[in-house]
Scaffold this active site. Structure first.
Site, PDB file in Angstrom:
ATOM      1  N   GLY A  11      30.089  30.618 -12.295  1.00 39.62           N
ATOM      2  CA  GLY A  11      28.954  30.376 -13.170  1.00 39.62           C
ATOM      3  C   GLY A  11      28.068  31.593 -13.329  1.00 39.62           C
ATOM      4  O   GLY A  11      28.428  32.675 -12.880  1.00 39.62           O
ATOM      5  N   GLN A  12      27.017  31.551 -14.000  1.00 36.00           N
ATOM      6  CA  GLN A  12      26.253  32.618 -14.357  1.00 36.00           C
ATOM      7  C   GLN A  12      25.781  33.484 -13.257  1.00 36.00           C
ATOM      8  O   GLN A  12      25.855  34.413 -13.119  1.00 36.00           O
ATOM      9  CB  GLN A  12      25.089  32.270 -15.245  1.00 36.00           C
ATOM     10  CG  GLN A  12      24.201  33.518 -15.673  1.00 36.00           C
ATOM     11  CD  GLN A  12      22.974  33.242 -16.338  1.00 36.00           C
ATOM     12  OE1 GLN A  12      22.421  32.179 -16.294  1.00 36.00           O
ATOM     13  NE2 GLN A  12      22.258  34.206 -16.728  1.00 36.00           N
ATOM     14  N   ASP A  34      35.124  26.803  -7.222  1.00 36.79           N
ATOM     15  CA  ASP A  34      34.482  26.014  -8.525  1.00 36.79           C
ATOM     16  C   ASP A  34      35.724  25.161  -9.174  1.00 36.79           C
ATOM     17  O   ASP A  34      36.819  25.322  -8.633  1.00 36.79           O
ATOM     18  CB  ASP A  34      34.299  27.337  -9.407  1.00 36.79           C
ATOM     19  CG  ASP A  34      33.307  26.928 -10.715  1.00 36.79           C
ATOM     20  OD1 ASP A  34      32.329  27.563 -10.701  1.00 36.79           O
ATOM     21  OD2 ASP A  34      33.518  26.109 -11.530  1.00 36.79           O
ATOM     22  N   ILE A  35      35.230  24.539 -10.115  1.00 36.44           N
ATOM     23  CA  ILE A  35      36.027  23.589 -10.787  1.00 36.44           C
ATOM     24  C   ILE A  35      37.009  24.460 -11.901  1.00 36.44           C
ATOM     25  O   ILE A  35      37.828  23.828 -12.480  1.00 36.44           O
ATOM     26  CB  ILE A  35      35.627  22.181 -11.310  1.00 36.44           C
ATOM     27  CG1 ILE A  35      34.370  22.591 -12.374  1.00 36.44           C
ATOM     28  CG2 ILE A  35      35.409  21.166 -10.243  1.00 36.44           C
ATOM     29  CD1 ILE A  35      33.883  21.223 -13.007  1.00 36.44           C
ATOM     30  N   TYR A 143      17.798  17.003 -15.927  1.00 35.23           N
ATOM     31  CA  TYR A 143      17.866  18.144 -15.137  1.00 35.23           C
ATOM     32  C   TYR A 143      16.628  18.151 -14.102  1.00 35.23           C
ATOM     33  O   TYR A 143      16.933  18.468 -12.548  1.00 35.23           O
ATOM     34  CB  TYR A 143      17.894  19.378 -16.105  1.00 35.23           C
ATOM     35  CG  TYR A 143      18.112  20.780 -15.413  1.00 35.23           C
ATOM     36  CD1 TYR A 143      19.004  21.024 -14.468  1.00 35.23           C
ATOM     37  CD2 TYR A 143      17.061  21.703 -15.422  1.00 35.23           C
ATOM     38  CE1 TYR A 143      19.234  21.932 -13.628  1.00 35.23           C
ATOM     39  CE2 TYR A 143      17.374  22.842 -14.680  1.00 35.23           C
ATOM     40  CZ  TYR A 143      18.504  23.163 -13.933  1.00 35.23           C
ATOM     41  OH  TYR A 143      18.526  24.464 -13.346  1.00 35.23           O
TER      42      TYR A 143
HETATM   43  P1  NAD Z   1      26.393  27.770 -14.575  1.00 34.02           P
HETATM   44  O1  NAD Z   1      26.510  26.644 -15.388  1.00 34.02           O
HETATM   45  O2  NAD Z   1      26.508  29.405 -15.187  1.00 34.02           O
HETATM   46  O3  NAD Z   1      27.352  27.609 -13.532  1.00 34.02           O
HETATM   47  C1  NAD Z   1      27.525  26.417 -12.664  1.00 34.02           C
HETATM   48  C2  NAD Z   1      28.883  26.313 -12.234  1.00 34.02           C
HETATM   49  O4  NAD Z   1      29.354  25.168 -11.589  1.00 34.02           O
HETATM   50  C3  NAD Z   1      30.075  26.502 -13.081  1.00 34.02           C
HETATM   51  O5  NAD Z   1      31.022  27.530 -13.054  1.00 34.02           O
HETATM   52  C4  NAD Z   1      30.716  25.172 -13.323  1.00 34.02           C
HETATM   53  O6  NAD Z   1      32.055  25.308 -13.490  1.00 34.02           O
HETATM   54  C5  NAD Z   1      30.520  24.635 -11.783  1.00 34.02           C
HETATM   55  N1  NAD Z   1      30.554  23.269 -11.538  1.00 34.02           N
HETATM   56  C6  NAD Z   1      30.284  22.300 -12.317  1.00 34.02           C
HETATM   57  N2  NAD Z   1      30.560  21.111 -11.810  1.00 34.02           N
HETATM   58  C7  NAD Z   1      31.302  21.279 -10.889  1.00 34.02           C
HETATM   59  C8  NAD Z   1      31.667  20.453  -9.758  1.00 34.02           C
HETATM   60  N3  NAD Z   1      31.655  19.004  -9.950  1.00 34.02           N
HETATM   61  N4  NAD Z   1      32.249  20.976  -8.687  1.00 34.02           N
HETATM   62  C9  NAD Z   1      32.315  22.397  -8.620  1.00 34.02           C
HETATM   63  N5  NAD Z   1      31.798  23.266  -9.376  1.00 34.02           N
HETATM   64  C10 NAD Z   1      31.326  22.668 -10.465  1.00 34.02           C
HETATM   65  O7  NAD Z   1      24.866  27.793 -13.769  1.00 34.02           O
HETATM   66  P2  NAD Z   1      24.207  28.906 -12.867  1.00 34.02           P
HETATM   67  O8  NAD Z   1      23.317  29.297 -14.167  1.00 34.02           O
HETATM   68  O9  NAD Z   1      25.128  29.689 -12.138  1.00 34.02           O
HETATM   69  O10 NAD Z   1      23.371  28.072 -11.952  1.00 34.02           O
HETATM   70  C11 NAD Z   1      23.626  27.825 -10.652  1.00 34.02           C
HETATM   71  C12 NAD Z   1      22.544  27.256  -9.838  1.00 34.02           C
HETATM   72  O11 NAD Z   1      21.215  27.982 -10.094  1.00 34.02           O
HETATM   73  C13 NAD Z   1      22.121  25.815 -10.507  1.00 34.02           C
HETATM   74  O12 NAD Z   1      21.865  25.047  -9.218  1.00 34.02           O
HETATM   75  C14 NAD Z   1      21.085  25.811 -11.295  1.00 34.02           C
HETATM   76  O13 NAD Z   1      20.299  24.641 -11.584  1.00 34.02           O
HETATM   77  C15 NAD Z   1      20.207  27.061 -10.811  1.00 34.02           C
HETATM   78  N6  NAD Z   1      19.315  27.738 -11.925  1.00 34.02           N
HETATM   79  C16 NAD Z   1      19.937  28.586 -12.667  1.00 34.02           C
HETATM   80  C17 NAD Z   1      18.950  28.858 -13.494  1.00 34.02           C
HETATM   81  C18 NAD Z   1      19.698  29.881 -14.643  1.00 34.02           C
HETATM   82  O14 NAD Z   1      18.790  30.444 -15.507  1.00 34.02           O
HETATM   83  N7  NAD Z   1      20.882  30.286 -14.815  1.00 34.02           N
HETATM   84  C19 NAD Z   1      17.643  28.846 -13.430  1.00 34.02           C
HETATM   85  C20 NAD Z   1      17.130  28.157 -12.410  1.00 34.02           C
HETATM   86  C21 NAD Z   1      18.080  27.528 -11.474  1.00 34.02           C
HETATM   87  N1  SER Z   2      17.811  28.413 -16.983  1.00 33.54           N
HETATM   88  C1  SER Z   2      17.811  26.941 -16.499  1.00 33.54           C
HETATM   89  C2  SER Z   2      17.840  26.149 -17.825  1.00 33.54           C
HETATM   90  O1  SER Z   2      17.372  26.547 -18.731  1.00 33.54           O
HETATM   91  C3  SER Z   2      16.367  26.708 -15.899  1.00 33.54           C
HETATM   92  O2  SER Z   2      16.753  25.917 -14.704  1.00 33.54           O
HETATM   93  O3  SER Z   2      18.368  24.923 -17.650  1.00 33.54           O
END
Ligand code: NAD
Ligand code: SER
Length: 317
Positions: A11-12, A34-35, A143
Site C-alpha cells: 500500500g501507500q 499483502d493480498i 473507518y
Molecule cells: P493502502 O490502502 O494504501 O494500503 C493498504 C494495503 O492493505 C493494500 O496494499 C491492500 O492490498 C492491503 N490489504 C487490504 N486488505 C487486506 C487483507 N485482508 N490482508 C492483507 N492485506 C490487505 O493504505 P495505507 O495508506 O498504506 O494505510 C496503511 C495504514 O495507515 C492503515 O491502517 C491506514 O488506516 C493508516 N493510515 C493511512 C493514512 C494515509 O493517508 N495513507 C492516514 C492515516 C492512517
Molecule cells: N488518509 C486517510 C483517509 O483519508 C485518513 O486516515 O482515509
C-alpha cells in the site's frame, strides 16, 4: 537482530516503510505481506514477499513462525472512502484483521507491534482546532469507528497481556511512490498527478476544506522513531497524535502553482466532503513531541517541490 513482518506492505505507506525497514535491518529480515499478488517490483526484488490475508489467521501464524517474526508493522486496512461504501467489509478487515494480528503477536510473545491509527478517530464533537491527544472520540464514519475501536483493542492488549503495542494517529499522507488506496485525503495526492500531467484537476472537497496532512518521509520517520522509543517513556499505547501541517485545498493549489503556474482546479465536492467535514482542521501532537521527540521536517512548499520533481521522473514528464 529483528525479524519483521509488514502487513499491507503493497500500500501507500507499506511500499515505502518496507524499503526503509530493509535498509535498516537487512533485506532478508523484513517480510512484506499483502493480498496484492503483483506489488511494486521494488518490493518484490528487495526481500521476501508473501501473499497473506490478515483475515486468514492460520496463514499469518504460519509465516510468522516460518520467518521467526518478532515485530509486526500492521498496515493492512480499508480506508475511509472505501469503508463508507462497504461498512461490513471495513469492519471485518479493520477489526477482525487487527485482532488476528494482535493474537498472533501475543501467542508468539513478539517484542512489538506497530499500528497506525488516523485522525478519523475524531468526529464532529471533537474540538475542530488543536484536537487534543485525550479528547472525545465519536467518529462519524465506519473507518473512524474501526480506528477508534482498534485503538482501544491495542490499549487492552497492552494492559491485559503486556504486548508492546504502539500506535500513531496519522493525518492525511501525501506521497509520490504508490497512489493512495481509497481515502478522503487522496485528493491531496491526485492534484499533483494532474498538475504534472498538465490536466485540469477536479477536486472532490471544497476549496476551504482544511485538514491535517504530512509528507511521507516524515510519516516513515515518525513510525521508526516510535518503534525505537524506550517503552517506559510511552504514556499512550492506543495511538499518538502526530502533526506536520494543515492546509485548505485552495492553499495546496496555491503551493503547487508556485512550481506549475498553469495548474487549473475546479471544485466539485461530493460524498467525500461530509467525511472531511467530520475531521479536525488541526491536531495537537505535544505528547509525541514530549515522549519520543517527534518533529517533522517538511513544510507544504518543500513537500510540493519534492513531490513534483519525483513525479516528473516517475511519469517521464
Ligand atoms: P493502502 O490502502 O494504501 O494500503 C493498504 C494495503 O492493505 C493494500 O496494499 C491492500 O492490498 C492491503 N490489504 C487490504 N486488505 C487486506 C487483507 N485482508 N490482508 C492483507 N492485506 C490487505 O493504505 P495505507 O495508506 O498504506 O494505510 C496503511 C495504514 O495507515 C492503515 O491502517 C491506514 O488506516 C493508516 N493510515 C493511512 C493514512 C494515509 O493517508 N495513507 C492516514 C492515516 C492512517
Ligand atoms: N488518509 C486517510 C483517509 O483519508 C485518513 O486516515 O482515509
Amino acid at each position: 537482530m529483528r525479524r519483521i513482518l509488514v502487513t499491507g506492505a503493497a500500500g501507500q505507506i507499506g511500499s515505502e516503510l518496507t524499503l526503509a525497514l530493509r535498509d535498516r535491518y537487512g533485506e532478508s529480515n523484513v517480510l512484506a505481506t499483502d493480498i496484492n499478488p503483483k506489488p511494486d517490483p521494488d518490493l518484490l526484488e528487495s526481500g521476501p514477499y508473501e501473499v497473506v490475508s490478515i483475515l486468514d489467521p492460520d496463514s499469518l501464524a504460519h509465516v510468522s513462525y516460518r520467518y521467526n517474526i518478532d515485530v509486526i508493522y500492521h498496515l493492512a486496512a480499508i480506508l475511509s472512502a472505501t469503508a463508507e461504501g462497504n461498512p461490513d467489509f471495513a469492519w471485518n478487515v479493520n477489526i477482525n484483521g487487527l485482532k488476528n494480528v494482535l493474537d498472533i503477536a501475543r501467542q508468539k510473545s513478539m517484542d512489538r507491534v506497530l499500528v497506525p491509527s488516523s485522525i478519523a478517530v475524531f468526529g464532529p464533537s471533537t474540538p475542530k482546532h488543536n484536537a487534543p491527544q485525550d479528547t472525545v472520540l465519536r467518529p462519524g464514519t465506519m473507518y473512524g469507528v474501526t480506528k477508534a475501536a482498534g485503538e482501544l483493542l491495542c490499549d487492552y492488549y497492552w494492559k491485559k497481556y503486556g504486548l508492546d503495542v504502539r500506535g500513531i494517529r496519522y493525518p492525511g499522507l501525501i506521497s509520490w511512490k504508490t497512489e493512495p488506496g481509497g481515502g478522503t485525503t487522496d485528493y491531496a495526492v491526485a492534484i499533483y498527478y494532474a498538475a504534472v500531467r498538465g490536466e485540469t484537476f477536479k477536486c472532490f472537497v471544497s476549496p476551504d476544506t482544511t485538514l491535517p496532512m504530512m509528507y511521507m518521509p516524515d510519516a516513515i520517520d515518525a513510525m521508526l522513531q516510535l518503534a525505537d522509543a524506550k517503552p517506559d517513556g510511552l504514556r499512550y499505547r492506543n495511538a499518538y497524535n502526530v502533526a506536520a501541517f494543515s492546509f485548505s485545498a485552495k492553499e495546496l493549489e496555491e503551493s503547487i502553482r508556485k512550481e506549475i503556474p498553469g495548474l487549473e482546479v475546479v471544485y466539485e465536492p461530493d460524498y467525500h466532503q461530509e467525511i472531511a467535514d467530520s475531521w479536525p482542521a488541526t491536531i495537537d501532537d505535544t505528547a509525541a513531541r514530549e515522549d519520543w521527540q517527534w518533529k517533522p521536517e517538511y513544510d507544504i512548499d518543500a513537500m510540493s517541490r519534492d513531490m513534483i520533481s519525483n513525479l516528473r521522473i516517475k511519469l517521464g514528464l
